[in-house]
Design a protein around this motif. Structure first.
Motif, mmCIF file in Angstrom:
data_model
loop_
_atom_site.group_PDB
_atom_site.id
_atom_site.type_symbol
_atom_site.label_atom_id
_atom_site.label_comp_id
_atom_site.label_asym_id
_atom_site.label_seq_id
_atom_site.Cartn_x
_atom_site.Cartn_y
_atom_site.Cartn_z
ATOM 1 N N ARG A 164 0.794 -1.258 -0.129
ATOM 2 C CA ARG A 164 0.054 -0.149 0.107
ATOM 3 C C ARG A 164 0.871 1.319 -0.048
ATOM 4 N NH1 ARG A 164 -4.971 -1.721 4.059
ATOM 5 N NH2 ARG A 164 -6.357 -2.469 2.643
ATOM 6 N N GLU A 167 2.275 1.978 -3.569
ATOM 7 C CA GLU A 167 1.179 2.310 -4.300
ATOM 8 C C GLU A 167 0.828 3.789 -4.143
ATOM 9 O OE1 GLU A 167 -3.684 2.105 -5.592
ATOM 10 O OE2 GLU A 167 -2.739 0.349 -4.240
ATOM 11 N N MET A 183 -6.801 1.866 5.490
ATOM 12 C CA MET A 183 -5.578 1.481 5.112
ATOM 13 C C MET A 183 -4.568 1.249 6.478
ATOM 14 S SD MET A 183 -4.100 3.679 2.136
ATOM 15 C CE MET A 183 -4.431 2.954 0.274
#
Length: 267
Positions: A164, A167, A183
């Protein structure tokens, strides 16, 4: 130090530092602000009666990170040769972010608005994060042809995992508070007008703990990120032996048996 770029208060063991340059969206590349933030960090480290530090900002932004106008004009900390710019990063924005990271008491970022670039990095340097529904987060360095220069290549994967983090950094996306919560980037999302109330409620829960043990616990958590299990357990044994000889430990036990709230003195 007389503060002009920030607001500072300290009450009942909870200190609050508020970035106060709305005109530059609380950019962290302003030398005077950098000096004042570092001064606060030194102050709370030295004051054993201070147990929690809240980091927040005046609306509308938490922090825009670097001043892009200065980048465009190559002035301020973005001036000079590549070698000079490297030193400017090390001695200014990286230095102030490390000062926040190295605060010895628990820190809470109360993110009131946009936290992008080094502004997001500032929030990540804190132990806990509470966000307004108006808050946004972005590691947007690649969008302006830069790399994450704020330590987020270290802190972000530890907060949300490598995939994550990769990204967010590679795509340069900006996410809202609800996405950040999913998240695991932040601990809580609240209505904008309840942000400081939530941060202070969380701070009060933490500040109610024995202050010496609280500082040792933070130190143990931080060093544990870079240590082996055995090293962490050895450190824990050493800290635990000190805790057993504090008055606060005995007060906690007495309060437990007497069925009352403990009153910790920091001794």
């Amino acid at each position: 130090m007389e503060f002009k770029e920030i607001l500072f208060q300290n009450e009942a063991g909870v200190a609050t530092m508020t970035l106060n340059r709305a005109d530059i969206r609380n950019a962290l590349t302003h030398p005077e602000m950098i000096a004042e933030i570092k001064s606060v960090c030194d102050r709370v480290n030295a004051d054993l009666d201070t147990r929690v530090l809240i980091v927040t900002a005046v609306d509308p932004a938490f922090s825009s990170g670097g001043n892009v106008k200065d980048m465009k004009e190559r002035k301020g900390m973005f001036s000079g040769s590549p070698a000079q710019i490297m030193e400017n990063y090390r001695r200014n924005i990286q230095d102030v972010l490390l000062a926040v990271y190295n605060v010895e008491i628990p820190t809470i970022a109360a993110v009131n608005g946009s936290a992008v670039g080094a502004g997001c990095g500032m929030a990540l340097m804190c132990d806990l994060r509470v966000a307004s529904r108006k808050a946004t987060f972005g590691e947007t360095f690649l969008n302006v042809g830069l790399i994450p220069g704020d330590g987020s290549a270290f802190t972000l994967p530890r907060a949300i995992g490598m995939a994550r983090a990769s990204e967010l950094i590679f795509a340069g996306d900006t996410i809202d508070a609800e996405t950040a919560l999913v998240m695991g980037l932040i601990n809580y999302v609240v209505d904008h007008d309840k942000l400081l109330a939530k941060a202070n409620e969380l701070a009060a829960r933490i500040a109610s703990k024995p202050p010496r043990a609280l500082r040792m616990t933070k130190h143990l958590l931080r060093t544990g990120q870079h240590s082996t299990l055995q090293q962490t357990m050895d450190n824990a044994a050493a800290f635990q032996s000190l805790c057993h000889y504090t008055e606060d430990h005995m007060e906690a036990l007495s309060a437990m048996f007497e069925k009352r709230q403990p009153k910790f003195s920091g001794k």
